[in-house]
Design an enzyme around this catalytic site. Structure first.
Site, PDB file in Angstrom:
ATOM      1  N   HIS A  57     -15.340 -13.868 -13.414  1.00 21.36           N
ATOM      2  CA  HIS A  57     -14.117 -13.099 -13.217  1.00 21.36           C
ATOM      3  C   HIS A  57     -12.915 -13.934 -13.675  1.00 21.36           C
ATOM      4  O   HIS A  57     -12.964 -15.167 -13.685  1.00 21.36           O
ATOM      5  CB  HIS A  57     -13.957 -12.735 -11.736  1.00 21.36           C
ATOM      6  CG  HIS A  57     -14.900 -11.675 -11.269  1.00 21.36           C
ATOM      7  ND1 HIS A  57     -14.754 -11.017 -10.069  1.00 21.36           N
ATOM      8  CD2 HIS A  57     -16.008 -11.151 -11.842  1.00 21.36           C
ATOM      9  CE1 HIS A  57     -15.719 -10.131  -9.915  1.00 21.36           C
ATOM     10  NE2 HIS A  57     -16.506 -10.201 -10.982  1.00 21.36           N
ATOM     11  N   GLU A  59     -10.138 -14.681 -12.252  1.00 19.73           N
ATOM     12  CA  GLU A  59      -9.643 -15.651 -11.271  1.00 19.73           C
ATOM     13  C   GLU A  59     -10.527 -16.894 -11.212  1.00 19.73           C
ATOM     14  O   GLU A  59     -10.037 -18.022 -11.069  1.00 19.73           O
ATOM     15  CB  GLU A  59      -9.606 -15.045  -9.863  1.00 19.73           C
ATOM     16  CG  GLU A  59      -8.772 -13.790  -9.715  1.00 19.73           C
ATOM     17  CD  GLU A  59      -9.623 -12.537  -9.840  1.00 19.73           C
ATOM     18  OE1 GLU A  59     -10.416 -12.440 -10.795  1.00 19.73           O
ATOM     19  OE2 GLU A  59      -9.482 -11.643  -8.984  1.00 19.73           O
ATOM     20  N   CYS A  87     -11.540  -9.717  -5.599  1.00 19.71           N
ATOM     21  CA  CYS A  87     -12.727  -9.362  -4.821  1.00 19.71           C
ATOM     22  C   CYS A  87     -13.008 -10.475  -3.816  1.00 19.71           C
ATOM     23  O   CYS A  87     -12.335 -11.511  -3.798  1.00 19.71           O
ATOM     24  CB  CYS A  87     -13.928  -9.163  -5.743  1.00 19.71           C
ATOM     25  SG  CYS A  87     -14.608 -10.708  -6.404  1.00 19.71           S
ATOM     26  N   CYS A  90     -13.730 -13.971  -5.358  1.00 23.63           N
ATOM     27  CA  CYS A  90     -12.537 -14.661  -5.851  1.00 23.63           C
ATOM     28  C   CYS A  90     -11.644 -15.100  -4.702  1.00 23.63           C
ATOM     29  O   CYS A  90     -11.061 -16.186  -4.732  1.00 23.63           O
ATOM     30  CB  CYS A  90     -11.802 -13.772  -6.844  1.00 23.63           C
ATOM     31  SG  CYS A  90     -12.762 -13.539  -8.362  1.00 23.63           S
TER      32      CYS A  90
END
Lengths: 150, 150
Positions: A57, A59, A87, A90
Protein backbone atom coordinates in the site's frame (compact mmCIF):
# COMPACT_ATOMS: atom_id res chain seq x y z
CA UNK A 1 8.03 36.94 -5.93
CA UNK A 2 6.39 35.76 -2.79
CA UNK A 3 6.99 32.34 -1.29
CA UNK A 4 4.02 30.76 0.37
CA UNK A 5 4.41 28.27 3.19
CA UNK A 6 3.26 24.84 2.09
CA UNK A 7 0.13 23.69 3.85
CA UNK A 8 -1.94 20.52 4.14
CA UNK A 9 -3.58 21.13 0.78
CA UNK A 10 -0.20 21.54 -0.91
CA UNK A 11 1.12 18.28 0.45
CA UNK A 12 -2.12 16.46 -0.32
CA UNK A 13 -1.68 17.64 -3.92
CA UNK A 14 1.70 15.91 -3.84
CA UNK A 15 0.06 12.76 -2.52
CA UNK A 16 -2.42 13.06 -5.40
CA UNK A 17 0.50 13.17 -7.85
CA UNK A 18 1.51 9.80 -6.41
CA UNK A 19 -2.06 8.52 -6.60
CA UNK A 20 -2.20 9.44 -10.29
CA UNK A 21 0.97 7.42 -10.87
CA UNK A 22 -0.85 4.44 -9.38
CA UNK A 23 -3.86 5.16 -11.60
CA UNK A 24 -1.68 5.25 -14.70
CA UNK A 25 -0.20 1.90 -13.70
CA UNK A 26 -3.70 0.43 -13.33
CA UNK A 27 -3.36 0.22 -9.56
CA UNK A 28 -6.02 1.33 -7.09
CA UNK A 29 -5.12 5.04 -7.08
CA UNK A 30 -3.81 5.81 -3.61
CA UNK A 31 -0.77 7.96 -3.00
CA UNK A 32 1.15 9.14 0.05
CA UNK A 33 3.97 11.45 1.04
CA UNK A 34 5.82 11.85 4.33
CA UNK A 35 6.73 15.38 5.33
CA UNK A 36 9.25 16.59 7.90
CA UNK A 37 9.82 20.28 8.57
CA UNK A 38 7.89 21.25 5.45
CA UNK A 39 9.94 18.98 3.21
CA UNK A 40 8.88 15.76 1.55
CA UNK A 41 11.22 13.02 2.72
CA UNK A 42 9.40 10.04 1.19
CA UNK A 43 6.76 9.20 -1.39
CA UNK A 44 4.81 6.10 -2.23
CA UNK A 45 1.94 4.90 -4.36
CA UNK A 46 -0.02 1.71 -4.29
CA UNK A 47 1.97 -1.04 -6.03
CA UNK A 48 0.10 -4.17 -5.03
CA UNK A 49 -0.17 -5.41 -8.63
CA UNK A 50 3.25 -4.32 -9.84
CA UNK A 51 5.04 -5.88 -6.86
CA UNK A 52 2.55 -8.78 -6.53
CA UNK A 53 2.50 -7.95 -2.84
CA UNK A 54 -0.78 -7.40 -1.02
CA UNK A 55 1.04 -5.29 1.60
CA UNK A 56 2.44 -2.77 -0.91
CA UNK A 57 0.00 0.00 0.00
CA UNK A 58 1.04 3.61 -0.57
CA UNK A 59 1.42 4.28 3.15
CA UNK A 60 3.55 1.18 3.76
CA UNK A 61 5.95 2.09 0.96
CA UNK A 62 6.11 5.74 1.99
CA UNK A 63 6.68 5.07 5.69
CA UNK A 64 9.34 2.44 5.03
CA UNK A 65 11.05 4.85 2.67
CA UNK A 66 10.88 7.53 5.39
CA UNK A 67 12.50 5.20 7.95
CA UNK A 68 15.31 4.61 5.47
CA UNK A 69 15.65 8.29 4.59
CA UNK A 70 16.10 9.28 8.22
CA UNK A 71 17.78 6.14 9.55
CA UNK A 72 15.17 6.22 12.29
CA UNK A 73 12.44 3.80 13.28
CA UNK A 74 10.21 6.44 14.84
CA UNK A 75 8.78 9.49 13.08
CA UNK A 76 7.22 11.59 15.87
CA UNK A 77 7.82 14.87 14.05
CA UNK A 78 6.63 13.74 10.63
CA UNK A 79 3.26 13.95 8.91
CA UNK A 80 1.95 11.31 6.52
CA UNK A 81 -0.41 12.58 3.82
CA UNK A 82 -2.46 9.91 2.10
CA UNK A 83 -5.29 10.29 -0.39
CA UNK A 84 -7.46 7.58 1.21
CA UNK A 85 -8.37 6.75 4.81
CA UNK A 86 -5.80 4.15 5.90
CA UNK A 87 -6.67 0.50 6.45
CA UNK A 88 -5.90 -1.37 9.67
CA UNK A 89 -2.55 -2.65 8.38
CA UNK A 90 -1.39 0.85 7.52
CA UNK A 91 -2.68 2.25 10.82
CA UNK A 92 -0.69 -0.47 12.55
CA UNK A 93 2.43 0.55 10.65
CA UNK A 94 1.84 4.22 11.53
CA UNK A 95 1.28 3.17 15.16
CA UNK A 96 4.60 1.31 15.33
CA UNK A 97 6.36 4.21 13.62
CA UNK A 98 4.89 6.64 16.18
CA UNK A 99 4.12 9.09 13.41
CA UNK A 100 3.26 12.56 14.64
CA UNK A 101 0.37 13.33 12.33
CA UNK A 102 -1.79 11.62 9.71
CA UNK A 103 -3.74 13.61 7.13
CA UNK A 104 -6.01 11.75 4.75
CA UNK A 105 -8.23 12.77 1.86
CA UNK A 106 -11.22 10.60 1.03
CA UNK A 107 -12.95 8.28 3.47
CA UNK A 108 -13.00 4.53 2.83
CA UNK A 109 -16.16 3.11 4.35
CA UNK A 110 -15.31 -0.41 3.18
CA UNK A 111 -11.71 -0.90 4.29
CA UNK A 112 -10.77 2.21 6.24
CA UNK A 113 -9.90 1.77 9.89
CA UNK A 114 -12.89 3.74 11.13
CA UNK A 115 -15.28 1.02 10.10
CA UNK A 116 -13.14 -1.73 11.63
CA UNK A 117 -12.23 -0.66 15.10
CA UNK A 118 -13.99 0.02 18.34
CA UNK A 119 -13.86 3.51 19.83
CA UNK A 120 -10.28 2.94 21.00
CA UNK A 121 -8.38 3.91 17.97
CA UNK A 122 -5.60 2.04 16.27
CA UNK A 123 -3.10 4.87 15.85
CA UNK A 124 -0.60 5.88 18.50
CA UNK A 125 -2.20 7.97 21.28
CA UNK A 126 0.10 10.89 20.40
CA UNK A 127 -0.74 10.83 16.68
CA UNK A 128 -2.89 13.69 15.46
CA UNK A 129 -5.45 12.78 12.80
CA UNK A 130 -7.00 15.02 10.15
CA UNK A 131 -9.43 13.78 7.50
CA UNK A 132 -11.13 15.25 4.46
CA UNK A 133 -8.31 17.33 2.96
CA UNK A 134 -8.99 17.61 -0.80
CA UNK A 135 -11.57 14.92 -0.21
CA UNK A 136 -13.44 15.53 -3.48
CA UNK A 137 -10.34 15.23 -5.68
CA UNK A 138 -9.11 12.14 -3.84
CA UNK A 139 -12.52 10.46 -4.03
CA UNK A 140 -13.00 11.39 -7.69
CA UNK A 141 -9.82 9.55 -8.64
CA UNK A 142 -11.05 6.40 -6.88
CA UNK A 143 -14.45 6.69 -8.54
CA UNK A 144 -12.86 7.09 -11.97
CA UNK A 145 -10.69 4.03 -11.39
CA UNK A 146 -13.51 1.74 -10.34
CA UNK A 147 -15.79 3.08 -13.10
CA UNK A 148 -13.15 1.98 -15.63
CA UNK A 149 -13.11 -1.47 -14.07
CA UNK A 150 -16.79 -2.12 -14.60
CA UNK B 1 13.22 -45.37 8.53
CA UNK B 2 9.82 -43.90 8.93
CA UNK B 3 8.88 -40.46 7.66
CA UNK B 4 6.44 -38.56 9.79
CA UNK B 5 4.13 -35.96 8.35
CA UNK B 6 5.05 -32.52 9.62
CA UNK B 7 2.41 -31.02 11.88
CA UNK B 8 1.70 -27.67 13.54
CA UNK B 9 4.23 -28.36 16.28
CA UNK B 10 6.92 -29.13 13.72
CA UNK B 11 6.36 -25.90 11.82
CA UNK B 12 6.14 -23.86 15.02
CA UNK B 13 9.55 -25.28 15.91
CA UNK B 14 10.78 -23.85 12.62
CA UNK B 15 9.24 -20.49 13.52
CA UNK B 16 11.06 -20.76 16.86
CA UNK B 17 14.34 -21.24 14.98
CA UNK B 18 13.61 -17.88 13.34
CA UNK B 19 12.67 -16.33 16.69
CA UNK B 20 16.01 -17.45 18.14
CA UNK B 21 17.80 -15.74 15.26
CA UNK B 22 16.03 -12.53 16.26
CA UNK B 23 17.02 -13.14 19.90
CA UNK B 24 20.68 -13.58 18.95
CA UNK B 25 20.52 -10.30 17.00
CA UNK B 26 19.10 -8.53 20.08
CA UNK B 27 15.70 -8.13 18.44
CA UNK B 28 12.38 -8.89 20.14
CA UNK B 29 12.38 -12.65 19.51
CA UNK B 30 9.52 -13.33 17.14
CA UNK B 31 9.81 -15.69 14.19
CA UNK B 32 7.51 -16.84 11.41
CA UNK B 33 7.35 -19.32 8.55
CA UNK B 34 4.86 -19.67 5.71
CA UNK B 35 3.94 -23.21 4.72
CA UNK B 36 2.30 -24.45 1.54
CA UNK B 37 1.58 -28.13 0.97
CA UNK B 38 3.75 -29.14 3.93
CA UNK B 39 6.73 -27.17 2.64
CA UNK B 40 8.18 -23.96 4.05
CA UNK B 41 8.12 -21.36 1.28
CA UNK B 42 9.17 -18.34 3.34
CA UNK B 43 10.74 -17.44 6.67
CA UNK B 44 11.15 -14.24 8.60
CA UNK B 45 12.26 -12.94 11.96
CA UNK B 46 11.78 -9.60 13.59
CA UNK B 47 14.32 -7.13 12.16
CA UNK B 48 12.99 -3.79 13.39
CA UNK B 49 16.38 -2.75 14.82
CA UNK B 50 18.58 -4.17 12.08
CA UNK B 51 16.53 -2.59 9.30
CA UNK B 52 15.61 0.51 11.35
CA UNK B 53 12.07 -0.10 10.18
CA UNK B 54 9.19 -0.29 12.64
CA UNK B 55 7.19 -2.39 10.17
CA UNK B 56 9.82 -5.14 9.86
CA UNK B 57 7.90 -7.65 11.98
CA UNK B 58 8.50 -11.37 11.40
CA UNK B 59 5.08 -11.85 9.79
CA UNK B 60 5.50 -8.90 7.40
CA UNK B 61 8.86 -10.16 6.19
CA UNK B 62 7.64 -13.75 5.90
CA UNK B 63 4.43 -12.93 4.05
CA UNK B 64 6.17 -10.55 1.63
CA UNK B 65 8.76 -13.22 1.00
CA UNK B 66 5.94 -15.72 0.36
CA UNK B 67 4.29 -13.39 -2.18
CA UNK B 68 7.63 -13.16 -3.99
CA UNK B 69 8.27 -16.90 -3.77
CA UNK B 70 4.93 -17.72 -5.40
CA UNK B 71 4.52 -14.65 -7.61
CA UNK B 72 1.05 -14.37 -6.11
CA UNK B 73 -0.61 -11.68 -4.03
CA UNK B 74 -3.04 -14.05 -2.33
CA UNK B 75 -2.13 -17.07 -0.23
CA UNK B 76 -5.44 -18.88 0.40
CA UNK B 77 -3.80 -22.30 0.65
CA UNK B 78 -0.92 -21.26 2.87
CA UNK B 79 -0.46 -21.29 6.64
CA UNK B 80 1.55 -18.71 8.53
CA UNK B 81 3.13 -19.91 11.76
CA UNK B 82 4.29 -17.21 14.13
CA UNK B 83 5.63 -17.50 17.65
CA UNK B 84 3.61 -14.55 18.99
CA UNK B 85 0.02 -13.42 18.54
CA UNK B 86 0.07 -10.98 15.60
CA UNK B 87 -0.44 -7.25 16.02
CA UNK B 88 -3.04 -5.27 14.08
CA UNK B 89 -0.60 -4.34 11.32
CA UNK B 90 0.33 -7.97 10.72
CA UNK B 91 -3.31 -9.07 10.89
CA UNK B 92 -4.03 -6.43 8.26
CA UNK B 93 -1.29 -7.81 6.05
CA UNK B 94 -2.62 -11.35 6.51
CA UNK B 95 -6.11 -10.06 5.73
CA UNK B 96 -5.00 -8.46 2.45
CA UNK B 97 -3.02 -11.60 1.57
CA UNK B 98 -6.12 -13.75 2.19
CA UNK B 99 -3.98 -16.27 4.01
CA UNK B 100 -5.71 -19.58 4.59
CA UNK B 101 -4.60 -20.26 8.13
CA UNK B 102 -2.76 -18.52 10.95
CA UNK B 103 -1.16 -20.48 13.79
CA UNK B 104 0.46 -18.60 16.64
CA UNK B 105 2.33 -19.61 19.79
CA UNK B 106 2.25 -17.25 22.75
CA UNK B 107 -0.44 -14.66 23.39
CA UNK B 108 0.46 -10.96 23.45
CA UNK B 109 -1.93 -9.20 25.81
CA UNK B 110 -0.25 -5.83 25.20
CA UNK B 111 -0.02 -5.56 21.42
CA UNK B 112 -1.78 -8.62 20.06
CA UNK B 113 -4.86 -8.05 17.95
CA UNK B 114 -7.21 -9.69 20.44
CA UNK B 115 -6.82 -6.83 22.88
CA UNK B 116 -7.29 -4.20 20.18
CA UNK B 117 -10.32 -5.16 18.20
CA UNK B 118 -13.99 -5.50 18.72
CA UNK B 119 -15.63 -8.91 18.32
CA UNK B 120 -15.49 -8.55 14.53
CA UNK B 121 -12.09 -9.84 13.84
CA UNK B 122 -9.39 -8.31 11.71
CA UNK B 123 -8.40 -11.36 9.68
CA UNK B 124 -10.11 -12.41 6.47
CA UNK B 125 -13.42 -14.22 7.12
CA UNK B 126 -12.05 -17.35 5.45
CA UNK B 127 -8.86 -17.43 7.52
CA UNK B 128 -8.68 -20.17 10.12
CA UNK B 129 -6.99 -19.21 13.39
CA UNK B 130 -5.22 -21.46 15.89
CA UNK B 131 -3.45 -20.19 19.00
CA UNK B 132 -1.30 -21.68 21.74
CA UNK B 133 0.89 -24.06 19.73
CA UNK B 134 4.16 -24.51 21.69
CA UNK B 135 2.94 -21.60 23.75
CA UNK B 136 5.32 -22.23 26.66
CA UNK B 137 8.46 -22.30 24.50
CA UNK B 138 7.40 -19.22 22.55
CA UNK B 139 6.56 -17.28 25.70
CA UNK B 140 9.77 -18.38 27.47
CA UNK B 141 11.88 -16.86 24.70
CA UNK B 142 10.06 -13.53 25.07
CA UNK B 143 10.45 -13.63 28.86
CA UNK B 144 14.16 -14.35 28.58
CA UNK B 145 14.62 -11.46 26.16
CA UNK B 146 12.88 -8.89 28.31
CA UNK B 147 14.56 -10.18 31.47
CA UNK B 148 17.94 -9.45 29.83
CA UNK B 149 16.76 -5.93 29.04
CA UNK B 150 16.06 -5.02 32.63
Amino acid sequence: MQLSIPDDQYFMQQALVQARMAFEADEVPVGAVVVLQNRIIARGHNQVEQLTDATAHAEMLAITSAFHALGAKYLPDATLYVTLEPCLMCCGALFWGKIGRVVFGASDPKNGFKSKTAPHWPLHPKTELVGGVLEAECAALMTAFFRNKR
